[in-house]
Motif scaffolding. Sequence first.
Motif, mmCIF file in Angstrom:
data_model
loop_
_atom_site.group_PDB
_atom_site.id
_atom_site.type_symbol
_atom_site.label_atom_id
_atom_site.label_comp_id
_atom_site.label_asym_id
_atom_site.label_seq_id
_atom_site.Cartn_x
_atom_site.Cartn_y
_atom_site.Cartn_z
ATOM 1 N N CYS A 286 0.831 -1.209 0.000
ATOM 2 C CA CYS A 286 0.000 0.000 0.000
ATOM 3 C C CYS A 286 0.867 1.261 0.000
ATOM 4 O O CYS A 286 0.536 2.247 -0.683
ATOM 5 C CB CYS A 286 -0.923 -0.008 1.221
ATOM 6 S SG CYS A 286 -2.224 -1.262 1.147
ATOM 7 N N GLU A 287 1.946 1.212 0.761
ATOM 8 C CA GLU A 287 2.845 2.363 0.748
ATOM 9 C C GLU A 287 3.435 2.576 -0.640
ATOM 10 O O GLU A 287 3.519 3.720 -1.127
ATOM 11 C CB GLU A 287 3.947 2.150 1.786
ATOM 12 C CG GLU A 287 3.466 2.195 3.221
ATOM 13 C CD GLU A 287 4.581 1.918 4.207
ATOM 14 O OE1 GLU A 287 5.722 1.644 3.739
ATOM 15 O OE2 GLU A 287 4.348 1.995 5.424
ATOM 16 N N ARG A 289 2.079 1.557 -3.425
ATOM 17 C CA ARG A 289 0.987 2.003 -4.309
ATOM 18 C C ARG A 289 0.727 3.490 -4.119
ATOM 19 O O ARG A 289 0.512 4.223 -5.096
ATOM 20 C CB ARG A 289 -0.266 1.196 -3.990
ATOM 21 C CG ARG A 289 -1.515 1.664 -4.744
ATOM 22 C CD ARG A 289 -2.713 0.807 -4.367
ATOM 23 N NE ARG A 289 -3.931 1.330 -4.941
ATOM 24 C CZ ARG A 289 -4.697 2.245 -4.389
ATOM 25 N NH1 ARG A 289 -4.335 2.782 -3.218
ATOM 26 N NH2 ARG A 289 -5.806 2.648 -4.976
ATOM 27 N N GLU A 290 0.724 3.935 -2.833
ATOM 28 C CA GLU A 290 0.489 5.355 -2.584
ATOM 29 C C GLU A 290 1.603 6.197 -3.184
ATOM 30 O O GLU A 290 1.349 7.272 -3.755
ATOM 31 C CB GLU A 290 0.398 5.579 -1.065
ATOM 32 C CG GLU A 290 -0.076 6.965 -0.671
ATOM 33 C CD GLU A 290 -1.528 7.201 -1.026
ATOM 34 O OE1 GLU A 290 -1.942 8.378 -1.056
ATOM 35 O OE2 GLU A 290 -2.259 6.206 -1.269
ATOM 36 N N ARG A 293 1.030 6.158 -6.796
ATOM 37 C CA ARG A 293 -0.143 6.938 -7.173
ATOM 38 C C ARG A 293 0.180 8.426 -7.253
ATOM 39 O O ARG A 293 -0.399 9.152 -8.070
ATOM 40 C CB ARG A 293 -1.256 6.701 -6.146
ATOM 41 C CG ARG A 293 -2.623 7.220 -6.588
ATOM 42 C CD ARG A 293 -3.682 6.766 -5.620
ATOM 43 N NE ARG A 293 -3.522 7.393 -4.312
ATOM 44 C CZ ARG A 293 -4.028 8.591 -3.976
ATOM 45 N NH1 ARG A 293 -4.704 9.292 -4.872
ATOM 46 N NH2 ARG A 293 -3.851 9.072 -2.778
ATOM 47 N N HIS A 294 1.076 8.868 -6.377
ATOM 48 C CA HIS A 294 1.458 10.267 -6.415
ATOM 49 C C HIS A 294 2.649 10.515 -7.344
ATOM 50 O O HIS A 294 3.161 11.622 -7.399
ATOM 51 C CB HIS A 294 1.818 10.757 -5.007
ATOM 52 C CG HIS A 294 0.626 10.854 -4.109
ATOM 53 N ND1 HIS A 294 0.145 9.781 -3.381
ATOM 54 C CD2 HIS A 294 -0.206 11.902 -3.824
ATOM 55 C CE1 HIS A 294 -0.908 10.156 -2.678
ATOM 56 N NE2 HIS A 294 -1.146 11.445 -2.929
ATOM 57 N N GLN A 468 -5.442 9.736 -11.710
ATOM 58 C CA GLN A 468 -5.409 9.438 -10.280
ATOM 59 C C GLN A 468 -6.792 9.542 -9.679
ATOM 60 O O GLN A 468 -7.193 8.734 -8.850
ATOM 61 C CB GLN A 468 -4.447 10.390 -9.568
ATOM 62 C CG GLN A 468 -2.992 10.170 -9.945
ATOM 63 C CD GLN A 468 -2.077 11.188 -9.296
ATOM 64 O OE1 GLN A 468 -2.538 12.121 -8.630
ATOM 65 N NE2 GLN A 468 -0.783 11.033 -9.527
#
Length: 471
Positions: A286-287, A289-290, A293-294, A468
């Motif tokens: 998740c980290e 992916r985050e 994502r940014h 996004q």
Amino acid sequence: MGPYVCHDCHHPLDFPAVGNSVTKTGGWPRFNIKTPGFWVRLAAGNIHLDDSFVVLPKQNQERMHGGYASSAAAYNPRSSMIPFFVPPKPSLEAEFRAQVGCRGSGNAGATSAPRLAGSGEMEESFVVLQQSAPDQSKKLSTTLSHVFDMVSEVSQINHPICAECFHQLKGELDRQARVLELEVKAYNQVIGHLELDGKDKELSRGRFLDEISKVRSEEKHTTGDLEKMMAQLSMVDSDMSHVISEEYEQCSQEDQYWQFYNEFSFQLEMHVEDRDALLSRIESTCEMRELLRHTNVYNDTFHIWHNGPFGTINNFRLGRLPTIQVEWDEINAAWGQACLLLYAMAQVSKLTFSSFRIIPMGSHPRIADSKNVYELYGPVNPFWSSRYDKAMTCYLACLQEFADFAKARDMAYSRSILFELPYKIEQDKVDGKTIKYSFNRDEKWTAALKLMLSNLKVALAWLTDNTQATS
């Protein structure tokens, strides 16, 4: 004479009186050692010891008790007189007869045999020793040791003892005798009282029979109670066996339960470890992916910036100046990156250009319409480059069509701010500056390409934000 010590106080004893009391009796010198209980007479020849014997007194209680005081008064506690205390025993005569008789039977030179009194009591007994080696002292020590062993065995008191210890022993025995006499007197009194009480409580025959019948009735009742208790005990034993069997079954089930519990605990621990590992992987994913994502992938892949008067894409300069003649290979590479970026943006947005088709081919990109394919790479002639100019004009048309698509998307999502290009595109002009290369100065052409790259960067930013938001 050999060294002897008292068994109680361990004081050394000597025998100076033995040599000083030599008498002649029938041609035999004798050494007499008098003691309160009896006498030890040692007979010796002119050169060596011939025989020795022990004289025991009559078994008279008064003589025994009277002789203690009279004899003890004449003795020095640490002198050579060796007192022997022998309690009177009925079997004393037989013991000494057996021991002394067997020694004196084979001695031809003995002066006398054991003598017995007419009343049957042993008055004197002799320990007869055969003539032996010249070492009289050693023989005498052996004889005394034997006598001490005999006296110790008969009296149950270790000998020899000195006169002082003998008096102490006598006093202790007298005290014990007095205590025993008091106890006997008390027992006699109790027996007398019991006999008197028995006479007073003597039952008549009829009362005695009543008591017997009463006792038998109680016995019968008690026997019945005993039988009931035995039956109850049998029932309790049966219940106990049943409880023991249930306890065994419960223990077996408990063992199975704990075995299952241990297996389940082990599996649970393994599951928790797997879950923790999975959660850790999910958290790290998740980290990541985050972070992704940014992350602007297009901006990292197609970095649009500027270098002085030149607009750049991935550090490739687009345009040229009279003072800075940029190689056509670099210009072609810049156009190839720009075409690939606009083509990818259209693919992600699912946009199909209506009139033109971009063909990214590295440093030799092309743009086609329904009739022709136009090359977007050089070198070209600045006075005759219509196909190159047509390709750049078609690229501007595609970029304007993407801007119109972005604005329509914002309107569809009812966004408050609609998308607009910072520099307006009209046919072959960007913000009023033509993009054609023919009959155009290098400064204006380079400025128009820089503004075009700025519009392309703004369109890329819109695409990144909308992608996004959609995800």
